[in-house]
Motif scaffolding. Structure first.
Motif: not given
Length: 182
Positions: A135-154
């Protein structure tokens, strides 16, 4: 929670930000950032799968030799070096080698982490410990993907990869510090 989980889960949470950040965007990185042709991307992914298998097979030997925690932290640091290599490379070959190394070290540490968790938690609590870990891994990975996508675009791939390498170094240090008494 078993007392071990109180120390283990924060380290896994930080590490999960590393595991969830680059993977979803690797194919776009290779295709757009490095402008690698599709057939080369397929070859890189195939070689990286083989490297993952080799990494998982070598992991028990490395963990016995270095010790569980030192081995895991070392593999996390090696992952950060591969991320930094991906951040600075501009060539297809450099990107391919960096990606293969990244996947190898990333997956190499997983069996050690899970084995450590199972060895420290009583048999009757292993199912719930495994579920909370997932649960911890999946939740953090989902948040990480969103943050990484935002960081890549910006900020672009190099900065996202550098930031992720920094998080990997933080995870290795946190893992070492939180668990070194074990």
């Amino acid at each position: 929670f078993h007392p071990f989980l109180v120390r283990f889960l924060p380290a896994i949470a930080i590490w999960s930000f590393v595991t969830g950040s680059f993977g979803p965007f690797a194919n776009v990185y290779l295709a757009r950032h490095l402008q690698m042709p599709l057939y080369e991307i397929g070859l890189v992914f195939s070689v990286s799968q083989l490297a993952q298998v080799v990494g998982v097979l070598v992991a028990p030997w490395a963990l016995r030799r270095a010790g569980s925690i030192a081995g895991i932290a070392g593999m996390q640091l090696a992952t950060s070096i591969a991320l930094l290599a991906l951040a600075v490379t501009r060539s297809s070959l450099g990107g391919a080698l960096g990606y293969v190394a990244f996947n190898s070290f990333l997956y190499m540490s997983e069996p050690g982490m899970y084995s450590l968790l199972m060895s420290k938690v009583p048999v009757g609590e292993r199912s719930s410990a495994s579920a909370v870990n997932a649960l911890v891994m999946s939740g953090c990975q989902a948040i990480a993907a969103v943050l990484a996508g935002w960081t890549i675009t910006k900020l672009g791939y190099p900065r996202m990869l550098s930031l992720t390498a920094g998080v990997a170094i933080l995870a290795a240090g946190l893992f070492w510090k939180l668990l070194k008494g074990e």
